[in-house]
Design an enzyme around this catalytic site. Structure first.
Site, PDB file in Angstrom:
ATOM      1  CG  ASP A  45      -2.153  -0.818   1.186  1.00 46.03           C
ATOM      2  OD1 ASP A  45      -2.631  -1.350  -0.256  1.00 46.03           O
ATOM      3  OD2 ASP A  45      -2.017  -2.180   2.198  1.00 46.03           O
ATOM      4  CG  ASN A 121      -4.321   4.860   3.416  1.00 39.18           C
ATOM      5  OD1 ASN A 121      -5.545   4.870   2.974  1.00 39.18           O
ATOM      6  ND2 ASN A 121      -3.115   4.495   3.646  1.00 39.18           N
ATOM      7  CD  GLU A 122      -4.173   7.304   7.145  1.00 43.58           C
ATOM      8  OE1 GLU A 122      -3.127   8.399   6.678  1.00 43.58           O
ATOM      9  OE2 GLU A 122      -4.831   6.528   7.749  1.00 43.58           O
ATOM     10  CG  ASP A 149      -2.161  10.807  22.887  1.00 41.66           C
ATOM     11  OD1 ASP A 149      -2.448  12.162  23.810  1.00 41.66           O
ATOM     12  OD2 ASP A 149      -1.622   9.887  22.633  1.00 41.66           O
ATOM     13  CB  ALA A 184      -5.438   9.037  23.627  1.00 44.12           C
TER      14      ALA A 184
HETATM   15  P1  NAP Z   1       3.267   1.179   6.924  1.00 45.22           P
HETATM   16  O1  NAP Z   1       4.019   1.383   8.163  1.00 45.22           O
HETATM   17  O2  NAP Z   1       3.919   0.436   6.088  1.00 45.22           O
HETATM   18  O3  NAP Z   1       1.512   0.860   6.949  1.00 45.22           O
HETATM   19  C1  NAP Z   1       1.093   0.695   8.214  1.00 45.22           C
HETATM   20  C2  NAP Z   1       0.190  -0.816   7.144  1.00 45.22           C
HETATM   21  O4  NAP Z   1      -1.084   0.167   6.783  1.00 45.22           O
HETATM   22  C3  NAP Z   1       1.249  -1.550   6.589  1.00 45.22           C
HETATM   23  O5  NAP Z   1       0.657  -2.812   6.601  1.00 45.22           O
HETATM   24  C4  NAP Z   1       0.241  -1.141   5.074  1.00 45.22           C
HETATM   25  O6  NAP Z   1       0.020  -2.079   4.128  1.00 45.22           O
HETATM   26  C5  NAP Z   1      -1.694  -0.862   5.530  1.00 45.22           C
HETATM   27  N1  NAP Z   1      -2.102  -0.219   5.585  1.00 45.22           N
HETATM   28  C6  NAP Z   1      -1.550   1.709   4.231  1.00 45.22           C
HETATM   29  N2  NAP Z   1      -3.159   1.765   3.937  1.00 45.22           N
HETATM   30  C7  NAP Z   1      -3.693   0.582   4.190  1.00 45.22           C
HETATM   31  C8  NAP Z   1      -5.168   1.425   3.543  1.00 45.22           C
HETATM   32  N3  NAP Z   1      -6.358   1.501   3.374  1.00 45.22           N
HETATM   33  N4  NAP Z   1      -5.728  -0.216   4.343  1.00 45.22           N
HETATM   34  C9  NAP Z   1      -5.143  -1.373   4.694  1.00 45.22           C
HETATM   35  N5  NAP Z   1      -3.957  -1.066   5.542  1.00 45.22           N
HETATM   36  C10 NAP Z   1      -3.437  -0.248   4.662  1.00 45.22           C
HETATM   37  O7  NAP Z   1       3.427   2.469   6.310  1.00 45.22           O
HETATM   38  P2  NAP Z   1       2.903   3.445   4.890  1.00 45.22           P
HETATM   39  O8  NAP Z   1       2.910   1.340   3.719  1.00 45.22           O
HETATM   40  O9  NAP Z   1       4.035   4.418   3.939  1.00 45.22           O
HETATM   41  O10 NAP Z   1       1.148   3.881   5.323  1.00 45.22           O
HETATM   42  C11 NAP Z   1       1.246   4.690   5.410  1.00 45.22           C
HETATM   43  C12 NAP Z   1      -0.342   4.404   5.966  1.00 45.22           C
HETATM   44  O11 NAP Z   1       0.551   3.554   7.543  1.00 45.22           O
HETATM   45  C13 NAP Z   1      -1.378   5.879   6.523  1.00 45.22           C
HETATM   46  O12 NAP Z   1      -1.147   6.886   5.173  1.00 45.22           O
HETATM   47  C14 NAP Z   1      -1.744   5.180   8.209  1.00 45.22           C
HETATM   48  O13 NAP Z   1      -3.079   4.888   6.985  1.00 45.22           O
HETATM   49  C15 NAP Z   1      -0.774   3.670   8.433  1.00 45.22           C
HETATM   50  N6  NAP Z   1      -0.473   4.084   9.554  1.00 45.22           N
HETATM   51  C16 NAP Z   1      -1.123   3.149  10.508  1.00 45.22           C
HETATM   52  C17 NAP Z   1      -0.811   3.106  11.745  1.00 45.22           C
HETATM   53  C18 NAP Z   1      -1.672   2.082  12.733  1.00 45.22           C
HETATM   54  O14 NAP Z   1      -2.338   1.504  12.247  1.00 45.22           O
HETATM   55  N7  NAP Z   1      -1.276   2.650  14.050  1.00 45.22           N
HETATM   56  C19 NAP Z   1      -0.139   4.402  12.393  1.00 45.22           C
HETATM   57  C20 NAP Z   1       0.735   4.959  11.332  1.00 45.22           C
HETATM   58  C21 NAP Z   1       0.433   4.974   9.728  1.00 45.22           C
HETATM   59  P3  NAP Z   1       2.229  -2.560   3.347  1.00 45.22           P
HETATM   60  O15 NAP Z   1       1.970  -2.964   4.181  1.00 45.22           O
HETATM   61  O16 NAP Z   1       0.856  -3.090   2.235  1.00 45.22           O
HETATM   62  O17 NAP Z   1       2.555  -1.500   3.260  1.00 45.22           O
END
Ligand code: NAP
Ligand code: MN
Length: 263
Positions: A45, A121-122, A149, A184
């Site tokens: 992603d 995404n966001e 937070d 939070a």
């Molecule tokens: P990353 O750290 O690899 O992303 C975190 C996980 O989110 C990865 O497993 C990624 O899939 C998955 N992901 C991304 N978009 C998704 C979606 N629309 N639906 C379901 N899972 C999704 O960082 P990145 O690949 O650069 O992605 C950035 C995204 O990380 C941000 O947009 C944010 O949504 C997410 N994120 C999540 C958290 C959390 O869950 N606590 C915290 C910060 C950011 P892949 O392994 O295929 O890349």
């Protein structure tokens, strides 16, 4: 047809990307980095998010398709052992376009300079020092003062990413909407927020107005932006949409099931 391929950069993704490229060239498709009609993302992603941000200026003309190499790949429909099939599809068959809503983020500074971003995404907002304290206005009316937070404003297809970890609902991308989720929040006799994620329809704006002049960490998808002198951050459903090339059906709920419940 003109195409570009973006790889996550690891050996496996690079190898697959090269394979796709040479096969597409055999079919007389034209490699074009500046004006592709289709962009093939090979990775996860994160790779698709990068591909999207590279072409936000031509979303009307460019569609996206993802091949996943190992990681989650919620946006990526194709497995590595299916690339021959994908190549033939791209070269030979007219494909369906599926459109998903995006989030428009407008960051206004004290000098009234504004920056506009699109999120697939966001957008998330955190304070660089202490709690985040923001007035939240919905459609121009004060809704609450948030302390905590941070805040996350996600698109429907982004609702399975950061938003999901915050207890937000998963929204079907046919809903032209965005979701506001809390990180939070402080809730006691003195401070009060609604506590539940909110889903806002098209044309409703959500405006965040800082209560003090501190710096903010704002993310738009994978991009990290430090923002100073912020007067407001306004979000709403964007006019633009992302277009995915669909060569076979892959319903959203099936995607959710395969990613989070069972393959
Ligand atoms: P990353 O750290 O690899 O992303 C975190 C996980 O989110 C990865 O497993 C990624 O899939 C998955 N992901 C991304 N978009 C998704 C979606 N629309 N639906 C379901 N899972 C999704 O960082 P990145 O690949 O650069 O992605 C950035 C995204 O990380 C941000 O947009 C944010 O949504 C997410 N994120 C999540 C958290 C959390 O869950 N606590 C915290 C910060 C950011 P892949 O392994 O295929 O890349
Ligand atoms: Mn990733």
């Amino acid at each position: 047809m003109k195409y570009n391929i973006l790889s996550r950069g690891d050996d496996n993704s690079n190898m697959l990307a090269n394979k796709i490229k040479s096969s597409l060239q055999e079919f007389d498709l034209i490699f074009d980095e500046s004006e592709p009609e289709i962009v093939i993302s090979v990775g996860g992603d994160g790779t698709l998010l990068e591909a999207f941000h590279k072409y936000t200026h031509r979303l009307q003309e460019t569609s996206f398709v993802g091949v996943h190499t190992g990681h989650l790949g919620f946006y990526a429909d194709w497995k590595p052992d299916e690339v021959e099939k994908l190549v033939i599809h791209i070269a030979k068959t007219p494909f369906k376009i599926v459109e998903y809503p995006l989030l428009e983020v407008m960051i206004r500074h004290h000098d009234d300079q504004t920056e506009r971003y699109l999120a697939l995404n966001e957008c998330s907002v955190k304070s660089m020092e202490g709690s985040l304290v923001m007035d939240i206005e919905i459609k121009g009316e004060l809704f609450e003062t948030f302390r905590g937070d941070g805040l996350c404003l996600s698109t429907p297809s982004g609702s399975t990413a950061y938003n999901k970890a915050l207890g937000g609902a998963i929204l079907h991308p046919s809903l032209l909407s965005f979701q506001l989720a809390e990180m939070a929040s402080i809730n006691n006799r003195v401070y009060r927020t609604v506590g539940s994620p909110l889903v806002l329809p098209q044309h409703h704006t959500c405006m965040l107005k800082p209560k003090s002049d501190v710096d903010f960490q704002v993310t738009v998808d994978h991009l990290n932006l430090v923002q100073k002198q912020v007067k407001s951050i306004q979000c709403r459903v964007a006019e633009e949409k992302i277009r995915f090339s669909r060569f076979r059906p892959f319903p959203f709920w099936k995607r959710v099931k395969e990613s989070f419940v069972a393959e």
